[in-house]
Scaffold this motif. Structure first.
Motif, mmCIF file in Angstrom:
data_model
loop_
_atom_site.group_PDB
_atom_site.id
_atom_site.type_symbol
_atom_site.label_atom_id
_atom_site.label_comp_id
_atom_site.label_asym_id
_atom_site.label_seq_id
_atom_site.Cartn_x
_atom_site.Cartn_y
_atom_site.Cartn_z
ATOM 1 N N GLU A 52 0.816 -1.210 0.000
ATOM 2 C CA GLU A 52 0.000 0.000 0.000
ATOM 3 C C GLU A 52 0.854 1.266 0.000
ATOM 4 O OE1 GLU A 52 -2.582 0.165 3.440
ATOM 5 O OE2 GLU A 52 -0.914 -0.150 4.800
ATOM 6 N N LEU A 53 2.075 1.193 0.507
ATOM 7 C CA LEU A 53 2.958 2.362 0.485
ATOM 8 C C LEU A 53 3.216 2.798 -0.959
ATOM 9 C CD1 LEU A 53 5.459 1.152 3.217
ATOM 10 C CD2 LEU A 53 3.590 2.802 3.502
ATOM 11 N N LYS A 54 3.450 1.840 -1.825
ATOM 12 C CA LYS A 54 3.625 2.112 -3.262
ATOM 13 C C LYS A 54 2.308 2.598 -3.866
ATOM 14 C CE LYS A 54 5.553 1.564 -7.415
ATOM 15 N NZ LYS A 54 6.648 2.335 -7.905
ATOM 16 N N ASN A 55 1.211 1.970 -3.455
ATOM 17 C CA ASN A 55 -0.102 2.344 -3.991
ATOM 18 C C ASN A 55 -0.500 3.766 -3.611
ATOM 19 O OD1 ASN A 55 -0.288 -0.189 -5.140
ATOM 20 N ND2 ASN A 55 -1.484 -1.045 -3.468
ATOM 21 N N ARG A 59 7.662 5.992 -3.934
ATOM 22 C CA ARG A 59 8.663 5.120 -4.559
ATOM 23 C C ARG A 59 9.297 4.331 -3.426
ATOM 24 N NH1 ARG A 59 14.177 7.154 -7.630
ATOM 25 N NH2 ARG A 59 14.807 5.098 -8.402
ATOM 26 N N VAL A 60 9.293 3.003 -3.521
ATOM 27 C CA VAL A 60 9.832 2.163 -2.465
ATOM 28 C C VAL A 60 11.096 1.469 -2.987
ATOM 29 C CG1 VAL A 60 9.389 0.270 -0.872
ATOM 30 C CG2 VAL A 60 7.514 1.788 -1.534
ATOM 31 N N MET A 61 12.198 1.682 -2.277
ATOM 32 C CA MET A 61 13.483 1.099 -2.635
ATOM 33 C C MET A 61 14.024 0.339 -1.425
ATOM 34 S SD MET A 61 15.040 4.493 -4.464
ATOM 35 C CE MET A 61 16.379 3.653 -5.303
ATOM 36 N N PHE A 62 14.939 -0.590 -1.679
ATOM 37 C CA PHE A 62 15.535 -1.322 -0.566
ATOM 38 C C PHE A 62 16.989 -1.647 -0.873
ATOM 39 C CE2 PHE A 62 13.891 -4.543 -3.401
ATOM 40 C CZ PHE A 62 14.842 -5.552 -3.385
ATOM 41 N N PHE A 75 11.805 -10.774 -3.846
ATOM 42 C CA PHE A 75 11.507 -9.350 -3.764
ATOM 43 C C PHE A 75 10.208 -9.040 -4.503
ATOM 44 C CE2 PHE A 75 16.318 -9.498 -4.099
ATOM 45 C CZ PHE A 75 16.498 -9.566 -2.732
ATOM 46 N N PRO A 76 9.319 -8.299 -3.866
ATOM 47 C CA PRO A 76 8.053 -7.966 -4.516
ATOM 48 C C PRO A 76 8.263 -6.984 -5.670
ATOM 49 C CG PRO A 76 8.254 -6.816 -2.433
ATOM 50 C CD PRO A 76 9.438 -7.725 -2.532
ATOM 51 N N GLU A 77 7.344 -7.004 -6.604
ATOM 52 C CA GLU A 77 7.429 -6.114 -7.772
ATOM 53 C C GLU A 77 7.291 -4.640 -7.408
ATOM 54 O OE1 GLU A 77 4.713 -7.311 -10.816
ATOM 55 O OE2 GLU A 77 5.411 -9.374 -10.780
ATOM 56 N N TRP A 78 6.684 -4.343 -6.288
ATOM 57 C CA TRP A 78 6.413 -2.955 -5.933
ATOM 58 C C TRP A 78 7.611 -2.244 -5.314
ATOM 59 C CZ3 TRP A 78 7.050 -2.543 -0.727
ATOM 60 C CH2 TRP A 78 6.811 -3.672 0.052
ATOM 61 N N ALA A 79 8.703 -2.957 -5.105
ATOM 62 C CA ALA A 79 9.902 -2.361 -4.500
ATOM 63 C C ALA A 79 11.091 -2.504 -5.448
ATOM 64 C CB ALA A 79 10.202 -3.016 -3.160
ATOM 65 N N GLU A 80 11.941 -1.469 -5.471
ATOM 66 C CA GLU A 80 13.114 -1.452 -6.340
ATOM 67 C C GLU A 80 14.370 -1.837 -5.566
ATOM 68 O OE1 GLU A 80 13.578 2.372 -8.361
ATOM 69 O OE2 GLU A 80 11.479 2.784 -7.878
ATOM 70 N N SER A 81 15.134 -2.756 -6.119
ATOM 71 C CA SER A 81 16.402 -3.142 -5.524
ATOM 72 C C SER A 81 17.415 -2.016 -5.718
ATOM 73 C CB SER A 81 16.903 -4.424 -6.178
ATOM 74 O OG SER A 81 18.160 -4.781 -5.657
ATOM 75 N N SER A 82 18.161 -1.711 -4.665
ATOM 76 C CA SER A 82 19.138 -0.631 -4.726
ATOM 77 C C SER A 82 20.254 -0.934 -3.732
ATOM 78 C CB SER A 82 18.463 0.708 -4.414
ATOM 79 O OG SER A 82 19.337 1.777 -4.670
#
Length: 101
Positions: A52-55, A59-62, A75-82
């Motif tokens: 829901e944070l992305k919704n 922008r969600v990164m980790f 890793f879920p699709e809603w978060a970007e690997s970084s």
């Protein structure tokens, strides 16, 4: 305003509701919100409702290294690997940073 929420606390702590409500409010107010998960914050990737944070519009990164260290393998699709290095390069772009530890 560009706002960074830097999260190193586990998603099962009391911070989750604060982060959720703050993200929703900031996004609805027209701010550009980036959430960066590092340390124990990468466990947000395992919490089903954290999408829901992305919704809300954030922008969600980790940090992929922190996720690997903690055994988070999918890793879920809603978060970007970084990485924290990438975060250090982006820091100058934010107007405000709020840390949750």
């Amino acid at each position: 305003m560009k706002i960074l929420l830097f999260i190193t606390s586990v998603p099962f702590a009391k911070d989750y509701n604060t982060i959720r409500n703050l993200t929703k409010y900031l996004c609805e107010s027209g701010h550009e919100v980036t959430i960066f998960l590092s340390g124990n914050g990468v466990y947000y990737l395992l919490r089903p409702d954290a999408e829901e944070l992305k919704n809300f519009g954030a922008r969600v990164m980790f940090c992929s290294h922190a996720a690997h260290q903690r055994g988070v393998k999918e890793f879920p699709e809603w978060a970007e690997s970084s990485s924290t290095y990438s975060l250090s390069q982006m820091m100058k772009d934010f107007d405000k940073t709020i840390c949750f530890n």
